[in-house]
Design a protein around this motif. Sequence first.
Motif, mmCIF file in Angstrom:
data_model
loop_
_atom_site.group_PDB
_atom_site.id
_atom_site.type_symbol
_atom_site.label_atom_id
_atom_site.label_comp_id
_atom_site.label_asym_id
_atom_site.label_seq_id
_atom_site.Cartn_x
_atom_site.Cartn_y
_atom_site.Cartn_z
ATOM 1 N N LYS A 160 -0.908 25.286 16.039
ATOM 2 C CA LYS A 160 -0.541 26.262 17.059
ATOM 3 C C LYS A 160 -1.783 26.852 17.740
ATOM 4 O O LYS A 160 -2.708 27.305 17.083
ATOM 5 C CB LYS A 160 0.260 27.403 16.437
ATOM 6 C CG LYS A 160 1.612 26.990 15.871
ATOM 7 C CD LYS A 160 2.311 28.185 15.253
ATOM 8 C CE LYS A 160 3.639 27.791 14.629
ATOM 9 N NZ LYS A 160 4.300 28.939 13.987
ATOM 10 N N HIS A 161 -1.775 26.824 19.047
ATOM 11 C CA HIS A 161 -2.786 27.515 19.847
ATOM 12 C C HIS A 161 -2.115 28.633 20.630
ATOM 13 O O HIS A 161 -2.562 29.779 20.616
ATOM 14 C CB HIS A 161 -3.465 26.523 20.799
ATOM 15 C CG HIS A 161 -4.518 27.124 21.667
ATOM 16 N ND1 HIS A 161 -5.648 27.720 21.147
ATOM 17 C CD2 HIS A 161 -4.620 27.226 23.023
ATOM 18 C CE1 HIS A 161 -6.405 28.159 22.143
ATOM 19 N NE2 HIS A 161 -5.798 27.877 23.277
ATOM 20 N N LEU A 162 -1.014 28.279 21.272
ATOM 21 C CA LEU A 162 -0.205 29.226 22.026
ATOM 22 C C LEU A 162 1.242 29.060 21.593
ATOM 23 O O LEU A 162 1.748 27.942 21.524
ATOM 24 C CB LEU A 162 -0.348 28.961 23.526
ATOM 25 C CG LEU A 162 0.445 29.859 24.468
ATOM 26 C CD1 LEU A 162 -0.121 31.276 24.468
ATOM 27 C CD2 LEU A 162 0.433 29.284 25.884
ATOM 28 N N GLU A 163 1.891 30.177 21.281
ATOM 29 C CA GLU A 163 3.276 30.104 20.814
ATOM 30 C C GLU A 163 4.152 31.081 21.575
ATOM 31 O O GLU A 163 3.851 32.268 21.665
ATOM 32 C CB GLU A 163 3.357 30.417 19.312
ATOM 33 C CG GLU A 163 4.775 30.330 18.765
ATOM 34 C CD GLU A 163 4.855 30.610 17.268
ATOM 35 O OE1 GLU A 163 5.932 30.401 16.684
ATOM 36 O OE2 GLU A 163 3.838 31.045 16.687
ATOM 37 N N LEU A 164 5.231 30.557 22.148
ATOM 38 C CA LEU A 164 6.267 31.374 22.762
ATOM 39 C C LEU A 164 7.450 31.382 21.795
ATOM 40 O O LEU A 164 8.000 30.326 21.467
ATOM 41 C CB LEU A 164 6.706 30.789 24.109
ATOM 42 C CG LEU A 164 5.780 30.988 25.319
ATOM 43 C CD1 LEU A 164 4.468 30.244 25.123
ATOM 44 C CD2 LEU A 164 6.456 30.508 26.591
ATOM 45 N N SER A 165 7.827 32.560 21.336
ATOM 46 C CA SER A 165 8.839 32.667 20.290
ATOM 47 C C SER A 165 10.018 33.522 20.755
ATOM 48 O O SER A 165 9.862 34.720 21.003
ATOM 49 C CB SER A 165 8.218 33.278 19.028
ATOM 50 O OG SER A 165 9.159 33.404 17.999
ATOM 51 N N HIS A 166 11.171 32.879 20.921
ATOM 52 C CA HIS A 166 12.438 33.557 21.255
ATOM 53 C C HIS A 166 12.285 34.476 22.468
ATOM 54 O O HIS A 166 12.780 35.609 22.479
ATOM 55 C CB HIS A 166 12.951 34.342 20.049
ATOM 56 C CG HIS A 166 13.179 33.484 18.842
ATOM 57 N ND1 HIS A 166 14.208 32.580 18.741
ATOM 58 C CD2 HIS A 166 12.470 33.382 17.676
ATOM 59 C CE1 HIS A 166 14.156 31.965 17.580
ATOM 60 N NE2 HIS A 166 13.108 32.419 16.907
ATOM 61 N N ILE A 167 11.600 33.969 23.492
ATOM 62 C CA ILE A 167 11.357 34.769 24.696
ATOM 63 C C ILE A 167 12.653 34.969 25.478
ATOM 64 O O ILE A 167 13.390 34.022 25.768
ATOM 65 C CB ILE A 167 10.328 34.072 25.612
ATOM 66 C CG1 ILE A 167 8.940 34.063 24.966
ATOM 67 C CG2 ILE A 167 10.276 34.748 26.978
ATOM 68 C CD1 ILE A 167 8.301 35.415 24.876
ATOM 69 N N GLY A 168 12.919 36.215 25.825
ATOM 70 C CA GLY A 168 14.013 36.562 26.719
ATOM 71 C C GLY A 168 13.564 37.712 27.600
ATOM 72 O O GLY A 168 12.717 38.516 27.195
ATOM 73 N N ILE A 169 14.094 37.781 28.806
ATOM 74 C CA ILE A 169 13.727 38.902 29.681
ATOM 75 C C ILE A 169 14.913 39.286 30.559
ATOM 76 O O ILE A 169 15.618 38.428 31.093
ATOM 77 C CB ILE A 169 12.484 38.560 30.547
ATOM 78 C CG1 ILE A 169 11.963 39.808 31.266
ATOM 79 C CG2 ILE A 169 12.766 37.415 31.519
ATOM 80 C CD1 ILE A 169 10.588 39.631 31.888
ATOM 81 N N ASP A 170 15.140 40.586 30.649
ATOM 82 C CA ASP A 170 16.185 41.145 31.503
ATOM 83 C C ASP A 170 15.535 41.929 32.632
ATOM 84 O O ASP A 170 14.533 42.628 32.415
ATOM 85 C CB ASP A 170 17.098 42.091 30.718
ATOM 86 C CG ASP A 170 17.864 41.397 29.603
ATOM 87 O OD1 ASP A 170 18.029 40.166 29.678
ATOM 88 O OD2 ASP A 170 18.265 42.093 28.642
ATOM 89 N N PHE A 171 16.122 41.828 33.822
ATOM 90 C CA PHE A 171 15.675 42.622 34.959
ATOM 91 C C PHE A 171 16.796 43.558 35.372
ATOM 92 O O PHE A 171 17.966 43.137 35.436
ATOM 93 C CB PHE A 171 15.284 41.723 36.135
ATOM 94 C CG PHE A 171 14.070 40.874 35.877
ATOM 95 C CD1 PHE A 171 12.797 41.430 35.905
ATOM 96 C CD2 PHE A 171 14.196 39.521 35.611
ATOM 97 C CE1 PHE A 171 11.675 40.659 35.675
ATOM 98 C CE2 PHE A 171 13.080 38.739 35.380
ATOM 99 C CZ PHE A 171 11.806 39.310 35.414
#
Length: 283
Positions: free
Chosen positions: A3-14
């Motif tokens: 792992k160098h960069l990890e996106l974990s369970h990303i979510g975003i609300d606007f």
Amino acid sequence: MKKHLELSHIGIDFPTPKGPFTALKDVNLVIAKGEFVSLIGHSGCGKSTVLNIVAGLYQATTGGVLLENQEVNEPGPERAVVFQNHSLLPWLSVYKNVELAVKQTRKGRSKQAIKEWVQHNLNLVHMTHASDKLPSEISGGMKQRVGIARALSMEPKVLLMDEPFGALDALTRAHLQDSVMEIHASLGNTVIMITHDVDEAVLLSDRIVMMTNGPQATIGEVLDIDLPRPRNRIALADNPIYNRYRHDVLRFLYEKQKKIEPVKSAKHSSPMQSGSSSKSNAA
């Protein structure tokens, strides 16, 4: 994969007048050091939102980003961004635009060391001959080369590119793609690039991350590109493996397009038509 960069369970609300709009949901991705990853998908699928979260410009509603096991929660020089618009300061010369970034990230260096580093990065993109010119005096492709040099001069751990060639003509685009491949081979830097161009994605990438349509967009498929480097676009044109990868991406995009837009004619239903449309949108 380390792992160098990890996106974990990303979510975003606007926020909207009708309530929260969920743009991304449960995005998971691990990127190795030195890997070149492209994000591709239809407009509105959240590609730029993912990039902005990695850049620290947006804060995820759920999940998070780790770079070398350190949480990303704000912008930083270890994550440099190259936008579709070059974003050069019009009153500064090519040299001064790059020097400004170097002075902000390499504080304490001597004037001579700064000068040498600026020249080194301009040389990487073949722009030393235009060091004294203003942005208004150089072409769009040359401006984008300077934007890439400015980003590289910060010595980022991750280079983020948001459709960096989208506003350029086809020939200039091809030259810059070759330059990016040359730089990546030389520096071994980690790159995340957004593109709408299927051929560009296959040519440049180690992996292609295909996004589903929004709302609640997420990663639909990840395609490993097992083509030896250095890569030659002419030689690859008739390569059956290259064309199989290209077909796989077109198939994904075409199937997703059918779900959001009724097919009105045989012309519109062609996967090749979908692919050419992607490239025209990016050009």
